[in-house]
Each structure stands twice: as structure tokens, then as C-alpha cells.
Scaffold this active site. Structure first.
Site, PDB file in Angstrom:
ATOM      1  N   LYS A  73       0.841  -1.214   0.000  1.00 44.62           N
ATOM      2  CA  LYS A  73       0.000   0.000   0.000  1.00 44.62           C
ATOM      3  C   LYS A  73       0.879   1.269   0.000  1.00 44.62           C
ATOM      4  O   LYS A  73       0.711   2.144  -0.847  1.00 44.62           O
ATOM      5  CB  LYS A  73      -0.929   0.029   1.230  1.00 44.62           C
ATOM      6  CG  LYS A  73      -1.876  -1.159   1.314  1.00 44.62           C
ATOM      7  CD  LYS A  73      -2.807  -1.064   2.498  1.00 44.62           C
ATOM      8  CE  LYS A  73      -2.134  -1.221   3.857  1.00 44.62           C
ATOM      9  NZ  LYS A  73      -1.542  -2.553   4.106  1.00 44.62           N
ATOM     10  N   ARG A 149     -10.865  -0.014   8.068  1.00 46.65           N
ATOM     11  CA  ARG A 149     -10.516  -1.421   8.239  1.00 46.65           C
ATOM     12  C   ARG A 149     -11.648  -2.212   8.874  1.00 46.65           C
ATOM     13  O   ARG A 149     -11.450  -3.359   9.260  1.00 46.65           O
ATOM     14  CB  ARG A 149      -9.273  -1.550   9.110  1.00 46.65           C
ATOM     15  CG  ARG A 149      -8.045  -1.078   8.399  1.00 46.65           C
ATOM     16  CD  ARG A 149      -6.794  -1.517   9.077  1.00 46.65           C
ATOM     17  NE  ARG A 149      -5.730  -0.678   8.582  1.00 46.65           N
ATOM     18  CZ  ARG A 149      -4.491  -1.074   8.391  1.00 46.65           C
ATOM     19  NH1 ARG A 149      -4.132  -2.290   8.694  1.00 46.65           N
ATOM     20  NH2 ARG A 149      -3.592  -0.249   7.937  1.00 46.65           N
ATOM     21  N   ARG A 184      11.528  -5.245   5.349  1.00 48.53           N
ATOM     22  CA  ARG A 184      11.214  -3.819   5.143  1.00 48.53           C
ATOM     23  C   ARG A 184      12.082  -2.925   6.033  1.00 48.53           C
ATOM     24  O   ARG A 184      12.312  -3.205   7.208  1.00 48.53           O
ATOM     25  CB  ARG A 184       9.750  -3.540   5.463  1.00 48.53           C
ATOM     26  CG  ARG A 184       9.473  -2.029   5.454  1.00 48.53           C
ATOM     27  CD  ARG A 184       8.044  -1.640   5.496  1.00 48.53           C
ATOM     28  NE  ARG A 184       7.265  -2.390   6.458  1.00 48.53           N
ATOM     29  CZ  ARG A 184       5.951  -2.430   6.443  1.00 48.53           C
ATOM     30  NH1 ARG A 184       5.273  -1.771   5.526  1.00 48.53           N
ATOM     31  NH2 ARG A 184       5.296  -3.110   7.341  1.00 48.53           N
ATOM     32  N   ARG A 213      10.302  -0.997  11.681  1.00 51.39           N
ATOM     33  CA  ARG A 213       9.103  -0.763  12.506  1.00 51.39           C
ATOM     34  C   ARG A 213       9.007  -1.769  13.641  1.00 51.39           C
ATOM     35  O   ARG A 213       9.362  -2.926  13.470  1.00 51.39           O
ATOM     36  CB  ARG A 213       7.850  -0.861  11.625  1.00 51.39           C
ATOM     37  CG  ARG A 213       7.377   0.486  11.142  1.00 51.39           C
ATOM     38  CD  ARG A 213       6.313   0.400  10.109  1.00 51.39           C
ATOM     39  NE  ARG A 213       5.201  -0.479  10.437  1.00 51.39           N
ATOM     40  CZ  ARG A 213       4.142  -0.639   9.653  1.00 51.39           C
ATOM     41  NH1 ARG A 213       4.057   0.022   8.522  1.00 51.39           N
ATOM     42  NH2 ARG A 213       3.168  -1.444   9.989  1.00 51.39           N
ATOM     43  N   ARG A 224      -1.272  -9.459  12.672  1.00 49.98           N
ATOM     44  CA  ARG A 224      -1.858  -8.376  11.848  1.00 49.98           C
ATOM     45  C   ARG A 224      -2.650  -8.956  10.687  1.00 49.98           C
ATOM     46  O   ARG A 224      -3.711  -8.455  10.321  1.00 49.98           O
ATOM     47  CB  ARG A 224      -0.746  -7.450  11.324  1.00 49.98           C
ATOM     48  CG  ARG A 224      -0.217  -6.491  12.372  1.00 49.98           C
ATOM     49  CD  ARG A 224       1.199  -6.035  12.100  1.00 49.98           C
ATOM     50  NE  ARG A 224       1.375  -5.336  10.851  1.00 49.98           N
ATOM     51  CZ  ARG A 224       2.579  -5.096  10.307  1.00 49.98           C
ATOM     52  NH1 ARG A 224       3.687  -5.499  10.929  1.00 49.98           N
ATOM     53  NH2 ARG A 224       2.676  -4.456   9.166  1.00 49.98           N
TER      54      ARG A 224
HETATM   55  P1  AP5 Z   1       4.715  -1.491   2.001  1.00 55.20           P
HETATM   56  O1  AP5 Z   1       4.432  -0.681   0.799  1.00 55.20           O
HETATM   57  O2  AP5 Z   1       5.373  -0.837   3.158  1.00 55.20           O
HETATM   58  O3  AP5 Z   1       3.399  -2.299   2.456  1.00 55.20           O
HETATM   59  P2  AP5 Z   1       2.089  -1.803   3.212  1.00 55.20           P
HETATM   60  O4  AP5 Z   1       0.935  -2.500   2.590  1.00 55.20           O
HETATM   61  O5  AP5 Z   1       2.052  -0.307   3.275  1.00 55.20           O
HETATM   62  O6  AP5 Z   1       2.368  -2.457   4.607  1.00 55.20           O
HETATM   63  P3  AP5 Z   1       2.067  -2.012   6.097  1.00 55.20           P
HETATM   64  O7  AP5 Z   1       2.810  -2.989   6.951  1.00 55.20           O
HETATM   65  O8  AP5 Z   1       2.359  -0.579   6.324  1.00 55.20           O
HETATM   66  O9  AP5 Z   1       0.570  -2.292   6.229  1.00 55.20           O
HETATM   67  P4  AP5 Z   1      -0.198  -2.506   7.550  1.00 55.20           P
HETATM   68  O10 AP5 Z   1      -1.584  -2.386   7.086  1.00 55.20           O
HETATM   69  O11 AP5 Z   1       0.158  -3.733   8.275  1.00 55.20           O
HETATM   70  O12 AP5 Z   1       0.374  -1.376   8.502  1.00 55.20           O
HETATM   71  P5  AP5 Z   1      -0.197   0.046   8.932  1.00 55.20           P
HETATM   72  O13 AP5 Z   1       0.946   0.917   9.182  1.00 55.20           O
HETATM   73  O14 AP5 Z   1      -1.251   0.505   8.027  1.00 55.20           O
HETATM   74  O15 AP5 Z   1       5.607  -2.740   1.514  1.00 55.20           O
HETATM   75  C1  AP5 Z   1       6.109  -3.675   2.439  1.00 55.20           C
HETATM   76  C2  AP5 Z   1       7.527  -4.119   1.988  1.00 55.20           C
HETATM   77  O16 AP5 Z   1       7.407  -4.823   0.750  1.00 55.20           O
HETATM   78  C3  AP5 Z   1       8.495  -2.965   1.748  1.00 55.20           C
HETATM   79  O17 AP5 Z   1       9.767  -3.345   2.177  1.00 55.20           O
HETATM   80  C4  AP5 Z   1       8.479  -2.759   0.221  1.00 55.20           C
HETATM   81  O18 AP5 Z   1       9.693  -2.276  -0.267  1.00 55.20           O
HETATM   82  C5  AP5 Z   1       8.194  -4.165  -0.272  1.00 55.20           C
HETATM   83  N1  AP5 Z   1       7.353  -4.172  -1.481  1.00 55.20           N
HETATM   84  C6  AP5 Z   1       6.244  -3.420  -1.706  1.00 55.20           C
HETATM   85  N2  AP5 Z   1       5.724  -3.711  -2.913  1.00 55.20           N
HETATM   86  C7  AP5 Z   1       6.530  -4.690  -3.452  1.00 55.20           C
HETATM   87  C8  AP5 Z   1       6.514  -5.403  -4.682  1.00 55.20           C
HETATM   88  N3  AP5 Z   1       5.568  -5.225  -5.590  1.00 55.20           N
HETATM   89  N4  AP5 Z   1       7.479  -6.349  -4.884  1.00 55.20           N
HETATM   90  C9  AP5 Z   1       8.441  -6.566  -3.947  1.00 55.20           C
HETATM   91  N5  AP5 Z   1       8.523  -5.903  -2.759  1.00 55.20           N
HETATM   92  C10 AP5 Z   1       7.561  -4.977  -2.523  1.00 55.20           C
HETATM   93  O19 AP5 Z   1      -0.905  -0.335  10.332  1.00 55.20           O
HETATM   94  C11 AP5 Z   1      -0.138  -0.704  11.441  1.00 55.20           C
HETATM   95  C12 AP5 Z   1      -1.054  -0.923  12.638  1.00 55.20           C
HETATM   96  O20 AP5 Z   1      -1.742   0.288  12.959  1.00 55.20           O
HETATM   97  C13 AP5 Z   1      -2.165  -1.954  12.441  1.00 55.20           C
HETATM   98  O21 AP5 Z   1      -1.705  -3.262  12.681  1.00 55.20           O
HETATM   99  C14 AP5 Z   1      -3.196  -1.477  13.473  1.00 55.20           C
HETATM  100  O22 AP5 Z   1      -2.838  -1.895  14.761  1.00 55.20           O
HETATM  101  C15 AP5 Z   1      -3.071   0.039  13.401  1.00 55.20           C
HETATM  102  N6  AP5 Z   1      -4.013   0.617  12.425  1.00 55.20           N
HETATM  103  C16 AP5 Z   1      -3.736   1.087  11.183  1.00 55.20           C
HETATM  104  N7  AP5 Z   1      -4.849   1.492  10.560  1.00 55.20           N
HETATM  105  C17 AP5 Z   1      -5.872   1.284  11.420  1.00 55.20           C
HETATM  106  C18 AP5 Z   1      -7.273   1.480  11.348  1.00 55.20           C
HETATM  107  N8  AP5 Z   1      -7.868   1.953  10.242  1.00 55.20           N
HETATM  108  N9  AP5 Z   1      -8.014   1.147  12.424  1.00 55.20           N
HETATM  109  C19 AP5 Z   1      -7.458   0.642  13.546  1.00 55.20           C
HETATM  110  N10 AP5 Z   1      -6.140   0.410  13.673  1.00 55.20           N
HETATM  111  C20 AP5 Z   1      -5.350   0.727  12.610  1.00 55.20           C
END
Ligand code: AP5
Length: 269
Positions: A73, A149, A184, A213, A224
């Protein structure tokens, strides 16, 4: 009403060019020209062209992007904002900023994030709503990452009047996700996302300052992922008519090509 003078030798006028916008994130314009050709009595060489135009205000795009942890994402948001100039609003980033500032909300949020659970709505919904209401989001359009979510978050957004044009879902098999999470790394200076294997840093200097992270461990990503799987269907069902599912396991540039196709359709609609 606008009045344009046109030479008799001019065969046509391009009305769209008169009102074109340089920002490709704007969805569309509606022009309803009413054209009256009349002879101008003071000159035989010109026609007076009266044009009544009803011009619809440019409408910035509103996009949601969803997917499992590490489905790409954030990576795709970097590419989308670069091309379309939308304001990237990531729920996870807003929460991590609260943690870094040591606020009460941040302290509470961290307890849930460490367990891979959703942070309660009373913290996260207002945070996202406030960011969506900022002037830059209103003017440029927004790209909402990782929100909603749950169906209750989606309903809350709807009640506040935030309606997306497109809901992007990135689909990636679980075994790839774990590999992506543990490799990552983040650059605290540029905010850029790296991967030790798939997207390594460009220089030694950047490599030396990369951070990881606190929830990027194999154990935590599984929690997650469980949370994601429990909620994804209920959110999807609310955006079914505007959802586009993208294969996120391909190379990041190929993934963007697919997303871009969907965004161009929104721009043209
Ligand atoms: P990256 O682009 O960083 O992936 P991402 O989908 O953004 O992953 P996140 O871990 O940030 O998603 P998440 O939903 O778990 O975390 P969030 O911070 O939102 O890519 C990942 C890796 O892969 C990188 O190293 C990249 O280089 C590599 N990559 C990317 N694309 C690639 C490709 N095509 N090929 C090869 N490699 C690739 O949430 C964290 C926490 O916050 C949650 O667990 C929850 O506790 C809380 N939270 C967040 N949102 C909410 C909400 N709406 N409500 C309640 N709690 C919430």
C-alpha cells in the site's frame, strides 16, 4: 457568459483547452457552450462569438487503498501521489506520529498495534476525519491508506460525508507478505520505503540510517494478518461497486501500471 472574438479564418475553437487544468488528479469538467455567430457591424473581418458556458467545478479524486500488511500500500501510494498529486493519508502513519510525540492516544494505540489488533475507533476515526478535512486534502484530493478497516469505520466516514471514487484492493499471497515485512526498512529522512532484497537503498549513507518498525516481526505480522482477514470482507462489501482488485505480487512498477489504468478511468469519468 464569456465573449470571444474570432477571426473569420478560424474554423474551430478548442473549448476544452480554454478551461484545461494542469493537475491530472481532477476528475472532469462539464462545459455547456451555447454559441451564437453574429456579424460584427464595425468590422467585416471578424465575427462576434458569444458563448454561454456552464462550467462544473473541478472535482479532485478521492481514492482508498487497502490490502494485507506489507501488500505494498505505502509503496504504491508513493507512486500514485507522485503522478496525481493527491494527499496521502495513512492511518498507520498518523498513529505512529502520535506514538513518537508521546501523546495519550499514542500510548493507547501502541498497546493495540503491538498485538496486531485494530486501534479503537474513538482514537483512529477522528484522527483520519480531521486529516481528510484539512484544506490540502479538500483542494488536491486524497489517497486514504489503511482506512477503513472495519464496517464501523466505513460507516463513520460515510456519515461525515467522505465518499471515495475508487477502492483499490491489493492481493498478495501470505508467504510473500511475511518475507516483505521482515525485510522492510524505512528511511527517516526521506520517508521512503525500502526492502533489503527487493528494493535496497541506493547508497551506503542511506543504508546506515534505515530503521525498522516495531511491529515488523514474523510473529507480529501473523497477528496483523489475522486481523486483516477477519475484517476485509465486511469492508469490501460496502465498496463493491467501486472496487478494483489488483495483483500486488508482481514487480512494484507492474503493480502501478494496473493501478494507473484504474485511476485514468476515474479521471475520464
Ligand atoms: P509497504 O508498501 O510498506 O506495504 P504496506 O501495505 O504499506 O504495509 P504495512 O505494513 O504498512 O501495512 P499494515 O496495514 O500492516 O500497517 P499500517 O501501518 O497501516 O511494503 C512492504 C515491503 O514490501 C516494503 O519493504 C516494500 O519495499 C516491499 N514491497 C512493496 N511492494 C513490493 C513489490 N511489488 N514487490 C516486492 N517488494 C515490494 O498499520 C499498522 C497498525 O496500525 C495496524 O496493525 C493497526 O494496529 C493500526 N491501524 C492502522 N490502521 C488502522 C485502522 N484503520 N483502524 C485501527 N487500527 C489501525
Amino acid at each position: 457568459m464569456a465573449i470571444f472574438m474570432a477571426s473569420t479564418s478560424t474554423s474551430s475553437l478548442n473549448f476544452n483547452s480554454l478551461f484545461s487544468s494542469s493537475n491530472s488528479s481532477f476528475k472532469h469538467q462539464t462545459l455547456t457552450p451555447l454559441i451564437h455567430f453574429t456579424h460584427n457591424p464595425s468590422s467585416k473581418k471578424h465575427l462576434a462569438l458569444k458563448v454561454n458556458c456552464s462550467v462544473k467545478k473541478f472535482d479532485p479524486m478521492k481514492i482508498m487503498i487497502s490490502g494485507a500488511p506489507a501488500s505494498g500500500k505505502g509503496t504504491q501510494c508513493e507512486l500514485i501521489t507522485k503522478k496525481y498529486g493527491l494527499v496521502h493519508i495513512a492511518a498507520g502513519d498518523l498513529l505512529r506520529a502520535e506514538i513518537d510525540e508521546g501523546t495519550e492516544n499514542g500510548k493507547r494505540a501502541k498497546e493495540y498495534m503491538e498485538k496486531g489488533e485494530l486501534v479503537p475507533n474513538e482514537i483512529v476515526v477522528m484522527m483520519v476525519k480531521d486529516r481528510l478535512s484539512q484544506p490540502d486534502s479538500v483542494e488536491k484530493g486524497w489517497l486514504l491508506d489503511g482506512f477503513p478497516r472495519s464496517s464501523s469505520q466505513a460507516t463513520a466516514l460515510q456519515e461525515y460525508g467522505f465518499k471515495p471514487d475508487l477502492f483499490i484492493l491489493l492481493e498478495v499471497p501470505q508467504e510473500i507478505l511475511v518475507d516483505r515485512v521482515v525485510g522492510r526498512r524505512l528511511d527517516p529522512v526521506s520517508g521512503k520505503i525500502y526492502h533489503l532484497k527487493y528494493s535496497p537503498p541506493e547508497s551506503e549513507e542511506i543504508a546506515a540510517r534505515l530503521t525498522q518498525r516495531f511491529d515488523d516481526t514474523e510473529e507480529k505480522v501473523k497477528l496483523r494478518l489475522e486481523t486483516h482477514n477477519q475484517n476485509v470482507e465486511s469492508v469490501l462489501s460496502l465498496y463493491e461497486d467501486i472496487t478494483v482488485k489488483i495483483d500486488g505480487s508482481a514487480d512494484k512498477d507492474d503493480v502501478f501500471v494496473q493501478i494507473d489504468k484504474a485511476l485514468l478511468k476515474v479521471v475520464a469519468s
